[in-house]
Design a protein around this motif. Structure first.
Motif, mmCIF file in Angstrom:
data_model
loop_
_atom_site.group_PDB
_atom_site.id
_atom_site.type_symbol
_atom_site.label_atom_id
_atom_site.label_comp_id
_atom_site.label_asym_id
_atom_site.label_seq_id
_atom_site.Cartn_x
_atom_site.Cartn_y
_atom_site.Cartn_z
ATOM 1 N N UNK A 72 44.550 118.009 29.644
ATOM 2 C CA UNK A 72 44.583 115.829 29.367
ATOM 3 C C UNK A 72 44.287 115.446 29.731
ATOM 4 N N UNK A 73 43.285 114.425 29.642
ATOM 5 C CA UNK A 73 42.521 113.058 30.477
ATOM 6 C C UNK A 73 43.145 112.045 30.417
ATOM 7 N N UNK A 74 41.967 111.740 31.735
ATOM 8 C CA UNK A 74 42.291 110.175 31.704
ATOM 9 C C UNK A 74 41.611 109.525 31.013
ATOM 10 N N UNK A 75 42.056 107.860 30.617
ATOM 11 C CA UNK A 75 41.182 107.002 30.041
ATOM 12 C C UNK A 75 40.039 106.528 32.003
ATOM 13 N N UNK A 76 38.622 106.269 30.160
ATOM 14 C CA UNK A 76 37.649 105.744 31.006
ATOM 15 C C UNK A 76 37.426 104.656 32.228
ATOM 16 N N UNK A 77 38.364 104.270 31.765
ATOM 17 C CA UNK A 77 38.938 103.740 33.196
ATOM 18 C C UNK A 77 38.939 103.676 34.295
ATOM 19 N N UNK A 78 40.156 104.789 33.622
ATOM 20 C CA UNK A 78 40.599 106.063 35.788
ATOM 21 C C UNK A 78 40.060 107.000 35.676
ATOM 22 N N UNK A 79 39.102 107.519 34.779
ATOM 23 C CA UNK A 79 37.982 108.609 34.577
ATOM 24 C C UNK A 79 37.155 107.726 36.231
ATOM 25 N N UNK A 80 36.281 106.629 35.783
ATOM 26 C CA UNK A 80 35.478 105.969 36.946
ATOM 27 C C UNK A 80 36.233 106.399 38.009
ATOM 28 N N UNK A 81 37.776 105.982 38.210
ATOM 29 C CA UNK A 81 37.909 105.187 39.579
ATOM 30 C C UNK A 81 38.320 106.955 39.933
ATOM 31 N N UNK A 82 38.722 107.897 39.008
ATOM 32 C CA UNK A 82 38.860 109.176 40.174
ATOM 33 C C UNK A 82 37.688 110.409 40.050
ATOM 34 N N UNK A 83 36.717 109.688 39.899
ATOM 35 C CA UNK A 83 35.568 110.454 39.741
ATOM 36 C C UNK A 83 36.034 111.650 38.807
ATOM 37 N N UNK A 84 36.631 112.122 37.770
ATOM 38 C CA UNK A 84 36.363 113.171 36.872
ATOM 39 C C UNK A 84 37.565 112.345 35.758
ATOM 40 N N UNK A 85 37.395 112.834 34.491
ATOM 41 C CA UNK A 85 37.673 112.630 33.313
ATOM 42 C C UNK A 85 38.706 113.219 32.630
ATOM 43 N N UNK A 86 39.231 114.341 33.420
ATOM 44 C CA UNK A 86 40.202 115.630 34.147
ATOM 45 C C UNK A 86 41.051 115.715 34.946
ATOM 46 N N UNK A 87 42.449 114.819 34.616
ATOM 47 C CA UNK A 87 42.993 115.057 36.253
ATOM 48 C C UNK A 87 43.517 115.826 36.779
ATOM 49 N N UNK A 88 43.431 117.096 36.059
ATOM 50 C CA UNK A 88 43.835 118.814 36.881
ATOM 51 C C UNK A 88 42.221 119.209 37.600
ATOM 52 N N UNK A 89 41.245 117.894 37.898
ATOM 53 C CA UNK A 89 40.285 118.565 38.624
ATOM 54 C C UNK A 89 39.838 117.969 39.841
ATOM 55 N N UNK A 90 41.079 116.951 39.885
ATOM 56 C CA UNK A 90 40.932 115.493 41.119
ATOM 57 C C UNK A 90 41.884 116.250 42.188
ATOM 58 N N UNK A 91 41.396 116.624 43.639
ATOM 59 C CA UNK A 91 42.432 116.074 44.881
ATOM 60 C C UNK A 91 42.416 114.973 45.386
ATOM 61 N N UNK A 92 41.333 113.845 45.245
ATOM 62 C CA UNK A 92 41.859 112.543 46.168
ATOM 63 C C UNK A 92 42.288 113.242 47.335
ATOM 64 N N UNK A 93 41.058 113.775 47.800
ATOM 65 C CA UNK A 93 40.888 113.076 49.735
ATOM 66 C C UNK A 93 40.593 111.753 49.517
ATOM 67 N N UNK A 94 41.666 112.290 51.240
ATOM 68 C CA UNK A 94 41.274 110.720 51.503
ATOM 69 C C UNK A 94 41.658 110.528 53.233
ATOM 70 N N UNK A 95 41.481 109.644 54.126
ATOM 71 C CA UNK A 95 40.747 109.605 55.446
ATOM 72 C C UNK A 95 42.099 110.098 56.073
ATOM 73 N N UNK A 96 42.557 111.231 56.955
ATOM 74 C CA UNK A 96 43.578 111.615 57.635
ATOM 75 C C UNK A 96 43.618 111.603 58.960
ATOM 76 N N UNK A 97 44.953 110.248 58.912
ATOM 77 C CA UNK A 97 44.861 108.875 60.250
ATOM 78 C C UNK A 97 45.346 110.510 61.477
ATOM 79 N N UNK A 98 44.714 110.324 62.600
ATOM 80 C CA UNK A 98 45.457 110.723 63.948
ATOM 81 C C UNK A 98 44.736 112.143 63.682
ATOM 82 N N UNK A 99 43.708 112.465 63.172
ATOM 83 C CA UNK A 99 42.914 113.360 63.423
ATOM 84 C C UNK A 99 41.470 113.328 63.983
ATOM 85 N N UNK A 100 41.460 114.354 65.399
ATOM 86 C CA UNK A 100 40.155 113.566 65.717
ATOM 87 C C UNK A 100 39.211 115.151 65.826
#
Lengths: 71, 189, 87
Positions: free
Chosen positions: A43-71
């Protein structure tokens, strides 16, 4: 998907550790480790979603984000 | 040859002057696992790999240069109008004395770029495994910059760049599989 | 057209070009995936269409595109700010 892209472990905690201990440490286990060779027709993202996520395929995206509280 | 495109691969929006963050981002600009090292590594390895995997190295190398331009845009904007005092406070005093407001290929500690960061062994499997490792190290570096940064706009662009490392790592893993299929091919003819 | 409109139209080009980037890398390692090859061809076509739309208003993004005489007449030049890192 019912799994995450994170591993964890509980490091040894010494009574003399100088900083307040982080009891569980986590690390990334990104999707490419489990795929190794991408199957056809995923399954694929739309072109707009693909650019937003950094890949055309949701299965390749793990969406790292800032971890609060870990120093 | 290459043709310049007057656009970025992904939009970079910088809303705050923040030379300290610029210094951290330098790790991916001129550091050991940064985009310059990646681009030069793959561009150089493409000459001595089997034809079937040249495209992977060629096209990923080209994309890395567009990542380099995104990072340069961040560093440029984060430091553009910073005063020498602000730069010094951000740990960029020595940078300012040497380079003024110019960008430089150096890591977050100010160590200049060196080609010893990259390898070329001339063995396709050794080189591809190096490339997979390089992508994972770059991914990790983006994680640590995202963790230490409070700038949501910059982090948006850094998350895009981190995800590209995932995709590139997968393509290099696939290139290894493509080469594994060549086993004993000579015997078939 | 104002700067916001320009940025939005450029984003359309960036999105379409990114699909081409992704499918190019994919087809490099999947040369026999006919479905992907077809999509790749169509993606290049769509990216060219959106690029033309942007360039009509704001001038060429690269020197593979022909600048219109109108663009030159109205003062568009290649060596003209803003460059991507200045926007």
């Amino acid at each position: 998907m019912d799994y995450t892209f994170t591993g964890s472990y509980e490091p040894y905690i010494s009574p003399w550790d100088p900083c307040p201990p982080v009891k569980v440490k986590t690390f990334s286990l990104p999707p490419q480790l489990f795929m190794n060779f991408q199957p056809a027709s995923l399954p694929q993202f739309s072109p707009a979603e693909a650019l937003q996520h950094g890949s055309l395929w949701p299965a390749l995206v793990d969406g790292y984000s800032k971890r609060e509280g870990i120093s | 040859m290459w043709v310049y495109e007057k656009k970025l691969l992904y939009p970079v929006e910088v809303k705050e002057c923040n030379p300290k963050l610029a210094r951290y981002i330098a790790e991916q600009y001129g550091g050991a696992d940064g985009e310059l090292a990646a681009a030069l590594r793959y561009m150089n390895q493409r000459y001595t790999v089997p034809d079937k995997v040249i495209g992977v190295l060629n096209d990923i190398a080209t994309e890395e240069f567009s990542h380099l331009e995104m990072l340069a845009t961040m560093i440029y904007k984060l430091t553009k109008d910073a005063t020498p005092e602000q730069l010094e406070e951000a740990g960029l005093g020595a940078h300012y004395v040497n380079h003024g407001h110019a960008l430089f290929y150096e890591n977050a500690g100010g160590v200049p770029f060196t080609t010893t960061y990259i390898q070329a062994k001339g063995d396709p499997i050794a080189d591809l495994y190096e490339d997979i490792a390089a992508e994972e190290k770059a991914r990790a570096t983006y994680q640590w910059i995202i963790d230490i940064s409070d700038d949501a706009w910059i982090n948006d662009s850094l998350k895009f760049l981190r995800e590209r490392e995932n995709v590139h790592s997968l393509r290099f893993r696939e290139a290894v599989e493509v080469l594994k299929d060549e086993r004993d091919r000579k015997k078939i003819f | 057209m104002d700067a916001t409109e320009r940025r939005d139209m450029l984003k359309n080009v960036q999105q379409a070009d990114f699909v081409v980037v992704e499918l190019t890398l994919y087809t490099n390692t999947h040369p026999d995936d006919q479905e992907a090859l077809t999509q790749w061809r169509l993606a290049i076509k769509e990216a060219a269409r959106l690029r033309k739309l942007y360039e009509k208003h704001f001038g060429p993004l690269s020197l593979h595109s022909i600048p219109s005489e109108q663009a030159i007449d109205t003062g568009w030049r290649w060596n003209q700010a803003p460059w991507p890192w200045q926007m």
